[in-house]
Enzyme design. Structure first.
Site, mmCIF file in Angstrom:
data_model
loop_
_atom_site.group_PDB
_atom_site.id
_atom_site.type_symbol
_atom_site.label_atom_id
_atom_site.label_comp_id
_atom_site.label_asym_id
_atom_site.label_seq_id
_atom_site.Cartn_x
_atom_site.Cartn_y
_atom_site.Cartn_z
ATOM 1 N N LYS A 160 0.833 -1.188 0.000
ATOM 2 C CA LYS A 160 0.000 0.000 0.000
ATOM 3 C C LYS A 160 0.872 1.243 0.000
ATOM 4 C CE LYS A 160 0.731 1.794 3.438
ATOM 5 N NZ LYS A 160 1.989 2.284 4.100
ATOM 6 N N TYR A 248 -4.428 3.921 6.502
ATOM 7 C CA TYR A 248 -5.027 2.972 7.458
ATOM 8 C C TYR A 248 -6.321 3.536 8.034
ATOM 9 C CZ TYR A 248 -0.835 0.194 7.144
ATOM 10 O OH TYR A 248 0.180 -0.592 6.662
HETATM 11 P P1 NAD Z 1 12.355 1.433 3.095
HETATM 12 O O1 NAD Z 1 12.895 2.770 2.757
HETATM 13 O O2 NAD Z 1 12.783 0.826 4.368
HETATM 14 O O3 NAD Z 1 12.725 0.411 1.936
HETATM 15 C C1 NAD Z 1 12.520 0.698 0.593
HETATM 16 C C2 NAD Z 1 13.411 -0.235 -0.205
HETATM 17 O O4 NAD Z 1 13.086 -0.088 -1.572
HETATM 18 C C3 NAD Z 1 14.909 0.099 -0.113
HETATM 19 O O5 NAD Z 1 15.586 -0.518 0.944
HETATM 20 C C4 NAD Z 1 15.424 -0.436 -1.402
HETATM 21 O O6 NAD Z 1 15.663 -1.813 -1.233
HETATM 22 C C5 NAD Z 1 14.257 -0.287 -2.342
HETATM 23 N N1 NAD Z 1 14.412 0.855 -3.277
HETATM 24 C C6 NAD Z 1 14.507 0.693 -4.614
HETATM 25 N N2 NAD Z 1 14.606 1.886 -5.210
HETATM 26 C C7 NAD Z 1 14.597 2.822 -4.247
HETATM 27 C C8 NAD Z 1 14.685 4.235 -4.278
HETATM 28 N N3 NAD Z 1 14.797 4.933 -5.435
HETATM 29 N N4 NAD Z 1 14.648 4.902 -3.096
HETATM 30 C C9 NAD Z 1 14.508 4.222 -1.937
HETATM 31 N N5 NAD Z 1 14.419 2.875 -1.850
HETATM 32 C C10 NAD Z 1 14.456 2.178 -3.002
HETATM 33 O O7 NAD Z 1 10.786 1.541 2.996
HETATM 34 P P2 NAD Z 1 9.693 0.576 3.652
HETATM 35 O O8 NAD Z 1 9.243 1.169 4.937
HETATM 36 O O9 NAD Z 1 10.168 -0.802 3.635
HETATM 37 O O10 NAD Z 1 8.469 0.772 2.622
HETATM 38 C C11 NAD Z 1 8.425 0.104 1.371
HETATM 39 C C12 NAD Z 1 6.967 -0.065 0.953
HETATM 40 O O11 NAD Z 1 6.285 -0.830 1.933
HETATM 41 C C13 NAD Z 1 6.195 1.240 0.823
HETATM 42 O O12 NAD Z 1 5.294 1.165 -0.242
HETATM 43 C C14 NAD Z 1 5.422 1.346 2.117
HETATM 44 O O13 NAD Z 1 4.194 2.046 1.994
HETATM 45 C C15 NAD Z 1 5.155 -0.120 2.412
HETATM 46 N N6 NAD Z 1 5.015 -0.377 3.856
HETATM 47 C C16 NAD Z 1 3.958 -1.099 4.260
HETATM 48 C C17 NAD Z 1 3.772 -1.357 5.603
HETATM 49 C C18 NAD Z 1 2.600 -2.171 6.052
HETATM 50 O O14 NAD Z 1 2.356 -2.247 7.250
HETATM 51 N N7 NAD Z 1 1.893 -2.833 5.143
HETATM 52 C C19 NAD Z 1 4.682 -0.866 6.525
HETATM 53 C C20 NAD Z 1 5.786 -0.149 6.071
HETATM 54 C C21 NAD Z 1 5.949 0.097 4.723
#
Ligand code: NAD
Length: 409
Positions: A160, A248
């Site tokens: 999401k 959410y």
């Molecule tokens: P994060 O920044 O920790 O990780 C993002 C990852 O994407 C990076 O580590 C990298 O591996 C990759 N990536 C590839 N291209 C990138 C770029 N140009 N810039 C940054 N990262 C890049 O983020 P996250 O918190 O893991 O979030 C990732 C996704 O998951 C988002 O869409 C977020 O909304 C979703 N999310 C969902 C939940 C949930 O509870 N369902 C919780 C947190 C995040």
């Protein structure tokens, strides 16, 4: 027990895609357009705990999933949760950071030839170990990478928000249809025992006719800028906390009211001279009015002390959840008259594995998805309506599928 009952199904149908969208074929899927942003390798997030032994595969008909993007949520929540899923296993990785992919791949027992980079991603098309792809990249990359996954013939579980615009969602859905593959949005609360119980209580009219829903999803974003943090970068994140955390509250308001709003008013705030909010707004306040007369007030902010609450007040009672949608530790109480009952319907921690097993059930048994692309599209339409209302400062009227009524603004 499937709590996605007839009323919920109708709500989704009401907000579903139009026949015109259903007719869009591969030509539409090929119009990538692109976000202008690239997937790029990032360092290993802090405080990641990798498994000490590779995970077992589980059932013989377990679905192999490739994880696209090894960030904080993938590494800390979803990947460890595959161990609790009966019908899905990690079969591949896609990362732009070879060193991280090696550490993670070794820890999870992912074969070296199932570790892909963003450049070699297309090769998964011929990798039969991988049947589905889990897109867990920054929001602005969801649409393009979902389309690439469908072009490779894989099913998709997309984090999401599904995308940054309803137009992107429609493209993704058209690509799913063209590939004849499943498109599921990772709305984990639809698999979380407290939220499922709350839906069931609302179906049983446990608080009577709903009059007011209040949701709060807040935290204070640390010092950062759009260049340092994708969540502060409009092209990668969207317009602010609504797409990330406030979604959410939006979801809760919809699955607890079981209605689509007909009118929205909204207000956003974007402070001057704060690098965190150079690109995005700091907060979004929304009021939604429903056909029943119920009202939902949604508040989300990156600049307000942490809160994650949902409250539903009806003529006969009040349901409160605080925290409401967290990874663990959700608390819920039902007040009716003078009696207050604390409810403990199950283990919040099962939500991640239950979501994975649901994807596998949809792939293997063709069960209806509880959180299909049509739901993600509905939510993006509402998010667009919220920002449209904030821009005009006036209430906007909505069609039953969440699109703006012609003539608004
Ligand atoms: P994060 O920044 O920790 O990780 C993002 C990852 O994407 C990076 O580590 C990298 O591996 C990759 N990536 C590839 N291209 C990138 C770029 N140009 N810039 C940054 N990262 C890049 O983020 P996250 O918190 O893991 O979030 C990732 C996704 O998951 C988002 O869409 C977020 O909304 C979703 N999310 C969902 C939940 C949930 O509870 N369902 C919780 C947190 C995040």
């Amino acid at each position: 027990m499937d709590l996605f009952d007839g009323r919920r199904r109708r709500l989704l149908q009401l907000a579903g895609v139009s026949p015109a969208i259903a007719l869009m074929g591969p030509a539409c899927a090929q119009q990538s357009g692109g976000s202008g942003m690239n997937a790029e390798g990032q360092p290993m997030p802090a405080r990641v705990r990798l498994p000490s032994a590779p995970q077992e595969k589980g059932r013989s008909d377990s679905v192999g999933v490739a994880i696209v993007g090894l960030g904080g949520f993938a590494l800390n929540q979803m990947m460890p949760s595959f161990a609790r899923a009966g019908r899905a296993h990690i079969a591949g990785l896609v990362s732009g950071n070879a060193e991280k992919a090696k550490r993670v791949g070794d820890a999870y027992g992912v074969p070296e030839d199932a570790r892909y980079s963003y450049e070699t991603f297309d090769q998964i098309a011929s990798d039969e170990r991988i049947e589905a792809v889990y897109i867990v990249l920054p929001n602005g990359l969801h649409a393009d990478w979902t389309e690439k996954a469908f072009a490779a013939g894989k099913h998709v579980l997309c984090e999401k928000p599904m995308a940054l615009s309803s137009e992107e969602c429609e493209r993704m859905m058209a690509a799913a249809r063209a590939a004849d593959r499943k498109l599921m949005v990772a709305y984990r609360c639809h698999f979380e025992p407290y939220n499922l119980k709350a839906m069931a209580l609302m179906d049983d009219e446990a608080v009577g006719a709903i009059r007011l829903i209040r949701t709060e999803q807040h935290y204070v974003m640390g010092p950062t800028s759009p260049r340092e943090n994708w969540r502060a970068n409009r092209a990668l994140a969207g317009r602010g906390p609504l797409e990330d955390y406030g979604i959410y509250g939006l979801q809760s308001a919809l699955y607890l009211s079981n209605e689509m709003p007909h009118t929205i008013q909204a207000y956003t705030q974007q402070p001057d001279n704060d690098p965190r909010f150079e690109d995005i707004v700091a907060s979004v306040q929304t009021q939604m009015q429903f056909p029943s007369g119920a009202v939902a007030q949604l508040s989300t902010s990156y600049d307000t002390q942490g809160a994650n609450r949902v409250m539903v007040q009806g003529r006969a009672g009040t349901l409160e959840m605080d925290p409401a949608t967290s990874y663990e530790g959700i608390q819920m109480s039902l007040r009716r008259g003078r009696s207050v009952e604390a409810l403990n319907p199950g283990d919040t921690g099962t939500q991640f594995a239950a979501q994975l097993d649901h994807l596998a059930d949809a792939i293997r048994d063709n069960v209806d998805l509880r959180t299909p692309g049509a739901m993600g599209l509905r939510d993006l339409r509402l998010i667009e309506a919220i920002y449209a209302a904030a821009e005009t400062g006036a209430p906007v009227g909505l069609l039953p599928d969440g699109r703006l009524k012609p003539g608004n603004g």
